[in-house]
Design a protein around this motif. Structure first.
Motif, short mmCIF file in Angstrom:
data_model
loop_
_atom_site.label_atom_id
_atom_site.label_comp_id
_atom_site.label_asym_id
_atom_site.label_seq_id
_atom_site.Cartn_x
_atom_site.Cartn_y
_atom_site.Cartn_z
N ARG A 280 0.83 -1.20 0.00
CA ARG A 280 0.00 0.00 0.00
C ARG A 280 0.87 1.26 0.00
O ARG A 280 0.57 2.23 -0.70
N ARG A 281 1.96 1.25 0.76
CA ARG A 281 2.87 2.41 0.79
C ARG A 281 3.47 2.64 -0.59
O ARG A 281 3.60 3.80 -1.04
N ALA A 282 3.85 1.56 -1.26
CA ALA A 282 4.47 1.69 -2.58
C ALA A 282 3.49 2.22 -3.62
O ALA A 282 3.91 2.79 -4.63
N GLY A 283 2.20 2.05 -3.38
CA GLY A 283 1.20 2.49 -4.36
C GLY A 283 0.72 3.90 -4.16
O GLY A 283 -0.13 4.37 -4.92
N LEU A 284 1.24 4.59 -3.15
CA LEU A 284 0.81 5.96 -2.87
C LEU A 284 1.91 6.96 -3.23
O LEU A 284 3.07 6.76 -2.86
N GLY A 285 1.52 8.02 -3.90
CA GLY A 285 2.47 9.10 -4.17
C GLY A 285 2.31 10.22 -3.15
O GLY A 285 1.25 10.34 -2.53
N PRO A 286 3.32 11.04 -2.95
CA PRO A 286 3.23 12.14 -1.98
C PRO A 286 2.03 13.06 -2.22
O PRO A 286 1.39 13.50 -1.26
N HIS A 287 1.73 13.33 -3.49
CA HIS A 287 0.63 14.24 -3.80
C HIS A 287 -0.72 13.68 -3.37
O HIS A 287 -1.67 14.44 -3.10
N GLU A 288 -0.83 12.34 -3.27
CA GLU A 288 -2.10 11.73 -2.89
C GLU A 288 -2.41 11.87 -1.41
O GLU A 288 -3.54 11.67 -0.98
N VAL A 289 -1.40 12.17 -0.62
CA VAL A 289 -1.61 12.32 0.83
C VAL A 289 -1.32 13.74 1.29
O VAL A 289 -1.19 14.00 2.48
N GLY A 290 -1.22 14.67 0.33
CA GLY A 290 -1.03 16.06 0.68
C GLY A 290 0.39 16.46 0.98
O GLY A 290 0.63 17.53 1.57
N LEU A 291 1.38 15.63 0.57
CA LEU A 291 2.78 15.97 0.80
C LEU A 291 3.38 16.54 -0.47
O LEU A 291 2.99 16.17 -1.59
N ALA B 254 6.55 16.66 -2.79
CA ALA B 254 7.78 15.90 -3.04
C ALA B 254 8.96 16.85 -3.16
O ALA B 254 9.00 17.72 -4.01
N THR B 255 9.90 16.72 -2.25
CA THR B 255 11.10 17.55 -2.27
C THR B 255 12.33 16.68 -2.10
O THR B 255 12.24 15.50 -1.77
N GLY B 256 13.49 17.28 -2.28
CA GLY B 256 14.74 16.56 -2.04
C GLY B 256 15.17 15.75 -3.24
O GLY B 256 14.78 16.01 -4.38
N ALA B 257 15.98 14.72 -2.96
CA ALA B 257 16.55 13.91 -4.03
C ALA B 257 15.47 13.10 -4.75
O ALA B 257 14.38 12.87 -4.22
N VAL B 258 15.80 12.70 -5.95
CA VAL B 258 14.89 11.87 -6.75
C VAL B 258 14.66 10.55 -6.03
O VAL B 258 15.60 9.93 -5.53
N ARG B 259 13.43 10.12 -5.97
CA ARG B 259 13.09 8.88 -5.28
C ARG B 259 13.56 7.68 -6.10
O ARG B 259 13.27 7.59 -7.29
N ARG B 260 14.22 6.77 -5.42
CA ARG B 260 14.72 5.58 -6.11
C ARG B 260 13.63 4.53 -6.28
O ARG B 260 13.70 3.69 -7.18
N THR B 261 12.66 4.55 -5.41
CA THR B 261 11.56 3.59 -5.51
C THR B 261 10.25 4.36 -5.48
O THR B 261 10.15 5.45 -4.92
N PRO B 262 9.19 3.79 -6.08
CA PRO B 262 7.90 4.48 -6.10
C PRO B 262 7.24 4.48 -4.73
O PRO B 262 7.58 3.69 -3.84
N GLY B 263 6.31 5.38 -4.57
CA GLY B 263 5.53 5.39 -3.35
C GLY B 263 6.10 6.27 -2.25
O GLY B 263 7.08 6.99 -2.44
N LEU B 264 5.46 6.19 -1.10
CA LEU B 264 5.89 6.97 0.06
C LEU B 264 7.09 6.34 0.74
O LEU B 264 7.31 5.14 0.65
#
Length: 271
Positions: free
Chosen positions: A13-24, A26-36
């Motif tokens: 479930r964590r991997a299937g959620l993006g930051p924008h979907e929970v009101g966060l 996305a800042t900082g380095a590029v995410r290496r894996t999908p999800g939160l």
């Protein structure tokens, strides 16, 4: 095994959620894996990162109801997913703080597609939240979401109620369901107002309430004296919508019976 399944569910479930979907944002380095990230879920659920990490690694203790509710909110779980989360953790999902007073679209569509069946949907306090045209014709005008309540009709005479062979039994069924609702939603203001009105306005309700009746929904038959169609021998069946604590009441007549022809006439169909 249960811990492993719970851990897998949380990771998926964590991997299937993006930051924008929970009101966060996305800042900082590029995410290496999908999800939160784990720390983001922990922050949203108001728990330590270490505790959440142990849950995902199947090393944590059995989570409490409070923890599970926090995780369900943080991970934006649907009602079905929330129930699944609780089952994986070996807990029973508690009801919400108030009765659900809206009908799911797919339930409303099902009700509308039953031309020879009078169908209504009631919430935990017997408020009518959906109905089809035949139910309108059978039970009389005035059905409206938020104002029509079958408990008020039965005990306070608010709205049209026809003579029925199961009126006494229905009274006990209503009280049994309202007692369950009072236990499940002790802080629901609308339910509290309803119960206060019934206690103040109906001696019969007060007497039945004291007996603590227990009834389960199921198949019943009754005779209804309709002012236009006459005496109707009808079947009453109840389907549950457990995730919303609602009931779909289906009223039919035996095929080929005079009551079946009367229902077709009320529905505006040829007999």
């Amino acid at each position: 095994m249960a811990r492993q399944e719970l851990a897998r569910f949380l990771r998926d479930r964590r991997a299937g959620l993006g930051p924008h979907e929970v009101g966060l944002t996305a800042t900082g380095a590029v995410r290496r894996t999908p999800g939160l990230r784990r720390e983001e879920v922990a922050e949203l659920a108001h728990m330590s990162v270490d505790y959440y990490t142990r849950l995902e690694q199947a090393r944590g203790p059995r989570p409490s109801v409070r923890i599970l509710d926090a995780l369900a909110q943080a991970l934006r779980l649907t009602p079905a997913e929330r129930s699944h989360l609780f089952r994986l953790a070996g807990s029973t999902p508690p009801p919400g703080s108030s009765a659900v007073r809206r009908v799911r679209p797919h339930v409303a569509r099902m009700v509308e597609r039953l031309p020879e069946t009078a169908a209504i949907v009631t919430d935990a306090g017997y408020g009518v939240v959906a109905w089809n045209p035949l139910a309108q014709a059978l039970f009389g005008g005035g059905l409206a979401v938020g104002t029509t309540n079958l408990a008020r009709r039965r005990f306070l005479g608010q709205g049209r109620m026809y003579e029925s062979s199961n009126a006494e039994e229905f009274g006990h069924i209503v009280v049994a369901r309202l007692r369950r609702a009072a236990d499940r939603y002790p802080h629901d203001p609308q339910l509290a107002v309803l119960l206060a009105e019934l206690h103040a306005g109906s001696e019969e309700f007060r007497q039945i309430w004291q007996t603590r009746p227990v009834h389960a929904p199921g198949h019943r038959t009754k005779t209804l004296d309709h002012p236009e169609a006459g005496m109707l021998q009808l079947n009453c069946d109840v389907l549950l919508v457990p995730e919303d604590d609602q009931e779909v009441v289906l009223i039919t007549a035996d095929r080929g019976s005079p009551a079946a022809r009367a229902l077709r006439s009320l529905a505006g169909q040829e007999t």
